[in-house]
Scaffold this active site. Sequence first.
Site, mmCIF file in Angstrom:
data_model
loop_
_atom_site.group_PDB
_atom_site.id
_atom_site.type_symbol
_atom_site.label_atom_id
_atom_site.label_comp_id
_atom_site.label_asym_id
_atom_site.label_seq_id
_atom_site.Cartn_x
_atom_site.Cartn_y
_atom_site.Cartn_z
ATOM 1 N N PRO A 87 0.813 -1.225 0.000
ATOM 2 C CA PRO A 87 0.000 0.000 0.000
ATOM 3 C C PRO A 87 0.843 1.269 0.000
ATOM 4 O O PRO A 87 0.299 2.355 -0.229
ATOM 5 C CB PRO A 87 -0.839 -0.120 1.282
ATOM 6 C CG PRO A 87 -0.140 -1.119 2.136
ATOM 7 C CD PRO A 87 0.628 -2.022 1.223
ATOM 8 N N GLU A 114 2.759 -7.651 8.737
ATOM 9 C CA GLU A 114 3.109 -6.226 8.652
ATOM 10 C C GLU A 114 4.029 -5.930 7.469
ATOM 11 O O GLU A 114 4.595 -4.852 7.375
ATOM 12 C CB GLU A 114 3.748 -5.748 9.962
ATOM 13 C CG GLU A 114 2.797 -5.729 11.139
ATOM 14 C CD GLU A 114 1.557 -4.866 10.883
ATOM 15 O OE1 GLU A 114 1.705 -3.708 10.470
ATOM 16 O OE2 GLU A 114 0.441 -5.384 11.092
ATOM 17 N N ARG A 152 -5.002 -9.430 -19.662
ATOM 18 C CA ARG A 152 -5.981 -9.188 -20.741
ATOM 19 C C ARG A 152 -5.418 -8.317 -21.859
ATOM 20 O O ARG A 152 -6.000 -8.230 -22.927
ATOM 21 C CB ARG A 152 -7.279 -8.606 -20.175
ATOM 22 C CG ARG A 152 -7.142 -7.224 -19.617
ATOM 23 C CD ARG A 152 -8.386 -6.819 -18.845
ATOM 24 N NE ARG A 152 -9.514 -6.504 -19.709
ATOM 25 C CZ ARG A 152 -9.639 -5.385 -20.413
ATOM 26 N NH1 ARG A 152 -8.680 -4.471 -20.379
ATOM 27 N NH2 ARG A 152 -10.704 -5.158 -21.150
ATOM 28 N N ASP A 167 -12.484 0.110 -23.818
ATOM 29 C CA ASP A 167 -12.220 0.105 -22.375
ATOM 30 C C ASP A 167 -12.284 1.502 -21.778
ATOM 31 O O ASP A 167 -11.756 2.445 -22.356
ATOM 32 C CB ASP A 167 -10.791 -0.378 -22.104
ATOM 33 C CG ASP A 167 -10.686 -1.868 -22.135
ATOM 34 O OD1 ASP A 167 -11.730 -2.526 -22.204
ATOM 35 O OD2 ASP A 167 -9.558 -2.357 -22.084
#
Length: 236
Positions: A87, A114, A152, A167
Site C-alpha cells: 500500500p 506487517e 488481458r 475500455d
Amino acid sequence: MQINILTLFPEMIEQALGHSILKRAQDRGLLVIRTVNPRDFATDAHRTVDDSPYGGGPGMVMKPEPIHAALLSLDLAQPSTILMPDPTGPVFDQSWATLLAVEPCLTLVCGHYEGIDDRIRQRWNTQPVSVGDFVLTGGELAALIVIDAVGRLIPGVLGNQESLGIDSHSDGLLSAPQFTRPEVWDGLAVPEVLTTGDHSKIAKWRRAQALRLTRDHRPDLFARARLEKGDLDLLQ
Ligand code: ADE
C-alpha cells in the site's frame, strides 16, 4: 508471458486464475502462471516464515531467507520485473498495465502480516505497487488485480467478443453505459439514439456520455483528459 507469484496462499491465486479468460489464456499457452510458496523454503522444524519486528511494534514481519530462497528457486533467466504489492507503492493504473504487458516475465512477491523485511527490496530491486488507497490483509488480491489487468492486454488473450477498443481508461476517459435487449425492461427504455443504427450519432452520444461520466465521477481524470474539438459543446 511467464508470471511467477511468491505466496503463502498459492490456492488463492490458482483458484482465482482458473476461470474464464485467464484460464483460457493459460490453456492456450499465452500465459504461464507459476506459484511458489516461501514456506517450502523455510529451514526450521516449524517452517517459520515470520518474526517480530526490530524496533518493536505490533504484528509480524516476513523473514528474508525463505523469500530469497524462493526467488532463487525460480532461476529467473532474464532480469524479471519483480513487483511487490504494497500500500506504500505508487498506484497501479492502465498505463502501467500497458507497460507491463510487453514484458516476457513478471514476478510478484506477496507479503502478509506487517510486510516483508525491507532487505528483500534492496537485494532484488523489487518495485512496490499499490492497487489503491486502502489496506488489504495481504498481497494476493492486489497481485491478482495486476495479473488480470496485464493479462488481458497480452495479444490474443481477449477474443473479438471481449475487445480492448472501448475500455474505460484506454483513452483517458471512462466509457459510456451499455445496453442490450430487451429495448424496454421494467418500464425503462434504452436511449433511443442507440436503436437508430446511425453510427455517427451513436458515436457522438457515447462521447458525450464518456465526458459527462468522467467529469462527474473522476474530476481528476477529466482535468488531465485530452479534449477534442467539439467536446465542450457535447457536454452542454
Ligand atoms: N497490501 C495491502 N494493501 C495493499 C494495497 N492497497 N495495494 C497493494 N498491496 C497491498
